[in-house]
Structures are given as C-alpha cells and as structure tokens.
Design an enzyme around this catalytic site. Structure first.
Site, short mmCIF file in Angstrom:
data_model
loop_
_atom_site.label_atom_id
_atom_site.label_comp_id
_atom_site.label_asym_id
_atom_site.label_seq_id
_atom_site.Cartn_x
_atom_site.Cartn_y
_atom_site.Cartn_z
N LYS A 62 0.80 -1.22 0.00
CA LYS A 62 0.00 0.00 0.00
C LYS A 62 0.83 1.27 0.00
O LYS A 62 2.05 1.25 0.18
CB LYS A 62 -1.00 -0.03 1.15
CG LYS A 62 -2.24 -0.88 0.78
CD LYS A 62 -3.33 -0.88 1.80
CE LYS A 62 -4.48 -1.76 1.28
NZ LYS A 62 -5.38 -2.14 2.35
N ARG A 74 -3.65 -9.88 5.21
CA ARG A 74 -4.12 -9.97 3.83
C ARG A 74 -3.03 -9.44 2.92
O ARG A 74 -2.72 -8.25 2.95
CB ARG A 74 -5.40 -9.16 3.69
CG ARG A 74 -6.03 -9.20 2.29
CD ARG A 74 -7.28 -8.33 2.24
NE ARG A 74 -7.90 -8.36 0.94
CZ ARG A 74 -7.51 -7.63 -0.11
NH1 ARG A 74 -6.50 -6.81 0.01
NH2 ARG A 74 -8.13 -7.73 -1.26
C1 8Y7 Z 1 -8.21 -4.40 2.04
C2 8Y7 Z 1 -9.29 -5.19 1.65
C3 8Y7 Z 1 -8.49 -4.15 -0.09
C4 8Y7 Z 1 -7.86 -4.38 3.41
C5 8Y7 Z 1 -9.66 -5.95 3.79
C6 8Y7 Z 1 -5.69 -3.64 -1.75
C7 8Y7 Z 1 -10.47 -5.66 -0.49
C8 8Y7 Z 1 -6.85 -2.75 -1.81
N1 8Y7 Z 1 -7.71 -3.78 0.94
N2 8Y7 Z 1 -10.02 -5.97 2.51
N3 8Y7 Z 1 -9.45 -5.03 0.31
N4 8Y7 Z 1 -8.62 -5.18 4.25
N5 8Y7 Z 1 -10.34 -6.69 4.68
O1 8Y7 Z 1 -4.59 -3.07 -1.67
O2 8Y7 Z 1 -6.96 -3.69 3.88
O3 8Y7 Z 1 -5.78 -4.84 -1.86
S1 8Y7 Z 1 -8.36 -3.64 -1.74
#
Ligand code: 8Y7
Length: 400
Positions: free
Chosen positions: A344, A378
């Site tokens: 990020k 994640r």
């Molecule tokens: C997150 C996410 C994204 C996160 C959760 C990316 C779908 C952007 N970021 N879901 N999703 N937490 N739970 O960088 O930080 O993957 S999308």
C-alpha cells in the site's frame, strides 16, 4: 548492580516475574495487579459522571484527566483519560456499580475492554478450517480478478491465470484466498453485480472443487455474496463494514458465514478526498463498533465477526502508519484482527518504490502488525509474508 526497567504488560507476566523472586504465592496474587498500569480513554462523558470517576480514582491513588470545563459543568460532555494500576481500576469498576448517572454502564464498558485486551479471541471455524488465533498468524492471499487493481491490475483477469495464481498462493502457505471482482482502489467506480459475478464465480467454483484453502469473497454487494457462497465461498470480506448494501447482513445470517468488517471513511470513489480525524484510533474503533452493531442487530453472531481498520480506506499515509503503530487498541473490540498493509501507499511513500517493489516494506508492516495484535494478514506476497509471520510468531506468540 545495574537498575533496569522490565516490560510487564499483563497480569500473567507480572505474576511470573514476582514468583521468580521466590515470593510467596499468596503475595504474588496480591501484588501482580499492582505491577500493570493502564490508561483508559472514554469519549463523551457527562461532567457529573466524569467528576465522580475523577474523585474515585484519586481516592484509590490513581488519576483521571478531563476537560477543564468539566469541573464547572461549562461543557456538555468531556473525554476522559483514566490512569491506574489494574488493582486501582478494579476498585473503580466495583465502586462505579454503586453510583447513578450511567456509571454502572461505564463500569461494564471498562471491564469488557479489559477482558478483551487480555484475552485471545476464541477460535473460528471458517469453511472446513479452524482458525486458532493463539497458535499462529494466518495468511489471506489476495486474488484480484479485475482489470484495474492498483498493484496487480489485469494480471489475473483471465480465470485460468487467476486459478494458477491461487494455487501458487496456497502452496506458499495461504490459509484463505480472498477473491475480488471489483477494484476498491481510490477513485475506482463501482462495477455492476452481474459483471462482478462473471469475474469471480468461475474462480470460486474451481477453487471450491479442490478445497485447498478457505475461500473468501471480497465484495460489498449482497447479491454477489449470495451467489459466491452458493458457489463455495466460506466467508465474506466486506470493505464497507455492512454499510454499502442493506441486504448484505441478511445474506450472511442466512448462510451463517463468518464476515470481515472493515473500516472505511466514505466510498472508494470519495474516501481519499482529504480525510481528517480528530481521534484516529477512537474513530476507527467507533466505526467498527457500529458495524458490529449492524451485524448483531441483523442476527450475525459476534463469534463470526473479524475486524479490520482498513489501511488506505479514507486515511492519509500518516494515518496508516499511526494505525499500524497503535493497532493493539483494536483489541478493545474483542474480535480477531485482520489487516491489509500489502504494497500500500504508505510503503510507497516511505521507500519511494512502486507497488511491485514493496515486498520488504510489506514484511516490516506485517511484523509490526503481528507484534501489535493482528491475527490475519491480507497480502499479495504469500511466500515471503508467510516466512515473516512464522518468525514473528516464534518471537511474540510463544508464551501462548
Ligand atoms: C483491504 C481489503 C483491499 C484491506 C480488507 C488492496 C479488499 C486494496 N484492501 N479488505 N481489500 N482489508 N479486509 O490493496 O486492507 O488490496 S483492496
């Protein structure tokens, strides 16, 4: 003789250190609660209640700080910081239960916060797999079946490419595969449910046939969640925390699915337009508590809820760094903590590197997250972060 400070942050560690001196076990019990100090923040307390809390804490040898106007009742409400040892705070809780002015409720709030802080969330069964959060950190691998995600957009848009990517992540140690068909990067427009499903369903069906990992559907839409679960998804990852689609909670209840509720300010389209917080962690926790309330009111069991502060969703780079540093505060909610630092922008800013070169930065954020209480990470780079998690677990989770 050299004096040193030792770090004692919970009762069991305090007891262990005192016992190691050769202290009498009865003495250990009496003293341990005096070895651990806490600062509790309460928001929006009426002056009358705040003043009583301050009096009581002073009488126990602790302290409570309020707005100046609380003394003269010239403010309607004040935030409150309460300082004390666990022993003093326990006395406070018992005493507040004898008062009026909403103080018994405040006593319960403080007690719940304490209990949550010192406990590991109970294991959750997600699909076929039990997640035992005291044992190790779990890895959620990111599978974007989208043409436009910020770090891997378009690479896995083809179902076959997506599946191969999923198998590689499972082989590398992913416990969960998070399948998403709508980019939620800043400024992204929404995708119709039909298109989202066209992207994710073939992948979910193929993954479900083999059952190598738990399958999560990353969506804000009830219709997508419903069809994804019917196709084999085991849990829902809703970045809106149940605020985007009023029908989402019902779908989750009906299928008794676990859900990750993420905190977001605004929508992906608007969230990065000058986010400002007066009290970042307080507001993130408050927002998550509201999402939990929406979930519970709809009939979702608290035991099935995972929380996530939502790095990058309506937060500045500095906000994201502050969340990583203070992540532990989310333990007040008593739920497993998922966090998504992967590649990020705060990493890009700190290192001046594009998304594809942010794996070391992601590793640093992952290690800090685990130190600060995260239970699930994640990430895109599963192989690398799996190793980071193993070592960080060996350092911080050993005692448990
Ligand atoms: C997150 C996410 C994204 C996160 C959760 C990316 C779908 C952007 N970021 N879901 N999703 N937490 N739970 O960088 O930080 O993957 S999308």
């Amino acid at each position: 003789m050299t004096a040193r400070l030792i770090e004692i942050n919970d009762l069991s560690l305090a007891a262990k250190e005192i016992l190691a001196l050769g202290c009498d076990p009865v003495g250990v019990k009496l003293m341990a609660a005096k070895a651990v100090s806490r600062v509790i923040k309460l928001k929006n307390v009426r002056p009358v209640a705040a003043n009583i809390i301050k009096q009581e804490m002073l009488s126990f040898g602790g302290e409570a700080a309020t707005a100046y106007g609380a003394i003269s009742h010239s403010v309607k409400a004040t935030d409150l910081l309460i300082f004390g040892t666990l022993k003093q705070l326990k006395l406070l809780i018992n005493k507040l239960r004898l008062h009026q002015f909403g103080l018994p409720k405040i006593a319960n709030e403080i007690e719940t916060c304490f209990n949550n802080y010192d406990r590991i969330p109970a294991p959750i069964k997600i699909g076929p797999k039990t997640f035992d959060f005291g044992r190790r950190t779990y890895i959620m691998g990111i599978l974007n079946v989208t043409p436009d995600s910020f770090s891997d957009g378009g690479k896995f848009f083809d179902p076959q490419a997506a599946l191969e990517r999923a198998w590689l992540m499972i082989e590398a140690g992913a416990d969960i595969i998070d399948v998403g068909g709508e980019s939620t990067r800043p400024g992204a427009a929404t995708v119709p449910a039909r298109e989202e499903l066209r992207r994710v369903l073939p992948v979910i069906k193929a993954l479900a046939r083999d059952r190598g990992a738990v399958i999560s559907i990353d969506t804000r839409k009830a219709a997508v969640a419903r069809a994804a679960i019917a196709a084999g998804a085991d849990m829902v990852n809703d970045v809106s925390g149940l605020r985007y689609d009023g029908a989402m909670a019902k779908v989750i209840v009906k299928h008794k699915a676990p859900v990750c509720l993420m905190h977001m300010r605004g929508t992906p389209k608007t969230m990065q337009r000058n986010p400002v917080y007066a009290d970042l962690m307080g507001e993130v926790i408050e927002g998550l508590a509201e999402s939990i309330a929406i979930a519970e009111n709809a009939g979702i069991l608290l035991e099935k809820i995972i929380v996530d502060p939502g790095l990058g969703f309506g937060k500045t780079v500095v906000n994201n760094l502050d969340i990583l540093k203070n992540l532990r505060e989310l333990k007040a909610l008593g739920r497993p903590i998922l966090i998504g630092p992967s590649r990020k922008s705060m990493i890009g800013q700190a290192l001046g590197l594009p998304p594809a070169e942010r794996v070391e930065g992601t590793a640093a954020a992952a290690a800090v997250s685990i130190m600060n209480g995260a239970h699930i990470l994640r990430v895109h780079d599963v192989r690398e972060i799996f190793r980071v998690a193993r070592l960080t677990d060996a350092i911080v989770r050993r005692r448990q």
